[in-house]
Design a protein around this motif. Structure first.
Motif, PDB file in Angstrom:
ATOM      1  N   SER A 142       1.398   6.658  -6.736  1.00 39.37           N
ATOM      2  CA  SER A 142       0.202   7.461  -7.060  1.00 39.37           C
ATOM      3  C   SER A 142       0.517   8.950  -6.944  1.00 39.37           C
TER       4      SER A 142
ATOM      5  N   ASP B  94       2.489   1.845  -3.372  1.00 40.48           N
ATOM      6  CA  ASP B  94       1.406   2.256  -4.275  1.00 40.48           C
ATOM      7  C   ASP B  94       1.068   3.731  -4.075  1.00 40.48           C
ATOM      8  N   GLU B  95       0.986   4.144  -2.815  1.00 38.22           N
ATOM      9  CA  GLU B  95       0.659   5.545  -2.515  1.00 38.22           C
ATOM     10  C   GLU B  95       1.757   6.488  -3.021  1.00 38.22           C
TER      11      GLU B  95
ATOM     12  N   LEU C  68      -4.209  10.914   3.027  1.00 37.53           N
ATOM     13  CA  LEU C  68      -3.903   9.703   3.806  1.00 37.53           C
ATOM     14  C   LEU C  68      -2.638   8.988   3.346  1.00 37.53           C
ATOM     15  N   GLY C  69      -2.274   9.181   2.076  1.00 39.62           N
ATOM     16  CA  GLY C  69      -1.191   8.423   1.488  1.00 39.62           C
ATOM     17  C   GLY C  69       0.103   8.488   2.288  1.00 39.62           C
TER      18      GLY C  69
ATOM     19  N   HIS D 170       0.520   9.011   5.411  1.00 42.18           N
ATOM     20  CA  HIS D 170       0.398   8.235   6.653  1.00 42.18           C
ATOM     21  C   HIS D 170       0.631   6.752   6.391  1.00 42.18           C
ATOM     22  N   PHE D 171       0.113   6.267   5.264  1.00 48.71           N
ATOM     23  CA  PHE D 171       0.310   4.856   4.933  1.00 48.71           C
ATOM     24  C   PHE D 171       1.785   4.556   4.654  1.00 48.71           C
TER      25      PHE D 171
ATOM     26  N   ARG E 132      -2.898  14.808   6.027  1.00 49.43           N
ATOM     27  CA  ARG E 132      -3.821  15.530   6.906  1.00 49.43           C
ATOM     28  C   ARG E 132      -3.813  14.914   8.289  1.00 49.43           C
TER      29      ARG E 132
ATOM     30  N   GLY F 286      -8.747  12.632   0.866  1.00 44.61           N
ATOM     31  CA  GLY F 286      -7.343  12.926   0.592  1.00 44.61           C
ATOM     32  C   GLY F 286      -6.478  13.043   1.830  1.00 44.61           C
TER      33      GLY F 286
ATOM     34  N   MET G 159      -6.317   4.094  -7.590  1.00 41.20           N
ATOM     35  CA  MET G 159      -6.366   5.349  -8.336  1.00 41.20           C
ATOM     36  C   MET G 159      -6.908   5.145  -9.759  1.00 41.20           C
TER      37      MET G 159
ATOM     38  N   PHE H 147      -6.902   2.103  10.666  1.00 39.33           N
ATOM     39  CA  PHE H 147      -5.704   2.936  10.771  1.00 39.33           C
ATOM     40  C   PHE H 147      -6.033   4.392  10.430  1.00 39.33           C
TER      41      PHE H 147
ATOM     42  N   ALA I 102     -10.839   8.019  -0.226  1.00 38.03           N
ATOM     43  CA  ALA I 102     -11.275   9.404  -0.445  1.00 38.03           C
ATOM     44  C   ALA I 102     -12.612   9.447  -1.194  1.00 38.03           C
TER      45      ALA I 102
ATOM     46  N   TYR J 265      -8.443  -5.053  -2.305  1.00 37.02           N
ATOM     47  CA  TYR J 265      -7.453  -3.990  -2.072  1.00 37.02           C
ATOM     48  C   TYR J 265      -8.141  -2.640  -2.143  1.00 37.02           C
TER      49      TYR J 265
ATOM     50  N   LEU K 299       0.837  -1.204   0.000  1.00 38.00           N
ATOM     51  CA  LEU K 299       0.000   0.000   0.000  1.00 38.00           C
ATOM     52  C   LEU K 299       0.875   1.258   0.000  1.00 38.00           C
TER      53      LEU K 299
ATOM     54  N   SER L 244      -5.713   5.005  -0.860  1.00 39.48           N
ATOM     55  CA  SER L 244      -6.257   6.261  -0.323  1.00 39.48           C
ATOM     56  C   SER L 244      -7.233   6.927  -1.298  1.00 39.48           C
TER      57      SER L 244
END
Lengths: 145, 109
Positions: free
Chosen positions: A50, A46-47, A105-106, A108-109, A95, A103, B22, B90, B59, B52, A43, B55
């Motif tokens: 992205s 991926d973030e 969160l990426g 944090h992951f 945030r 939005g 995404m 989380f 969102a 899966y 994850l 974010s």
């Protein structure tokens, strides 16, 4: 296995994120991570990818970016290279988790599973994001059998 | 990702399978906005086959929830697999979304 490098370059289209995810999960598994950690690493990468498409390339799907995975003695490193303008770090701050809105969160992951998350300032053009996770090498035996 | 829309006891059920990321979340967003446009009073999201979510998928649901709250609509999540639930947890979203074990639970509470 130590010192092994796997690299992949993909178009900046979101349809290729699944390719990165699959490779990331395999690499994390090879490092001996448990399934929950593999999922978190997948994850996180991926973030980060992205973010390249969203922020560095502003949604332009005609570019490419590279992801390099390195397995070292005590760490798993993922380096993501793009050719976009220098990243605006304010976009990558995330945030407050209590501030419920779309939005943010990426990051944090990414930070919850990687021990280090930093842009390489030596890269002159584009961005190089380096993610490092320390490894507990006690679980790798089953991969060496 | 695949989306199948069905009805259960007169309520809309949006069943998702596969990966919500995404690439696929814009399609999910389109569906959610259609329900919001119709002022659907209760929308159930069946997560049973979701493998899966990232974010951008989350969102999309936050945006959908906010859109439904404007007119008093309800968005309920059903049968979230453990590893997807862990992501919601989380992100502290397990206390924002209404989450149920089954469609029956969601309809009777």
């Amino acid at each position: 296995m130590t010192g092994d490098i796997v690299s992949v370059t993909v178009p900046s289209h979101p349809r290729y994120l699944c390719v990165i995810r699959d490779i990331t999960a395999r690499m994390a598994d090879i490092c001996g991570m448990d399934q929950a950690t593999v999922d978190q690493v997948k994850l996180a990468v991926d973030e980060a990818c992205s973010n390249v498409i969203k922020h560095a390339y502003k949604g332009d799907t005609t570019k490419t970016f590279s992801v390099i995975f390195r397995i070292r003695e005590k760490e798993f490193e993922v380096v993501i290279d793009d050719s976009g303008p220098k990243a605006d770090l304010s976009c990558l701050r995330g945030r407050d988790l209590d501030d419920i809105r779309p939005g943010g969160l990426g990051v944090h992951f990414i930070k919850r599973v990687f021990d280090s998350f930093a842009f390489d300032k030596r890269k002159r053009t584009g961005n190089r994001l380096r993610l490092i996770k320390r490894l507990d090498r006690g679980n790798e035996d089953h991969h060496n059998q | 990702m695949k989306i199948i829309i069905t009805s259960n006891s007169g309520h809309d059920v949006l069943a998702i399978s596969g990966e919500v990321d995404m690439d696929t979340s814009p399609e999910l967003r389109t569906h959610l906005l259609e329900f919001i446009h119709k002022r659907t009073p209760l929308l159930l999201i069946d997560f049973r086959e979701v493998s899966y979510i990232d974010s951008s998928g989350i969102a999309t649901f936050v945006e959908g929830l906010k859109g439904m709250m404007v007119y008093g609509g309800k968005l309920k999540f059903v049968a979230i697999p453990e590893k997807i639930g862990e992501i919601f947890s989380f992100a502290k979203l397990d206390r924002v979304f209404e989450i149920y074990g089954s469609i029956e639970d969601a309809l009777h509470r």
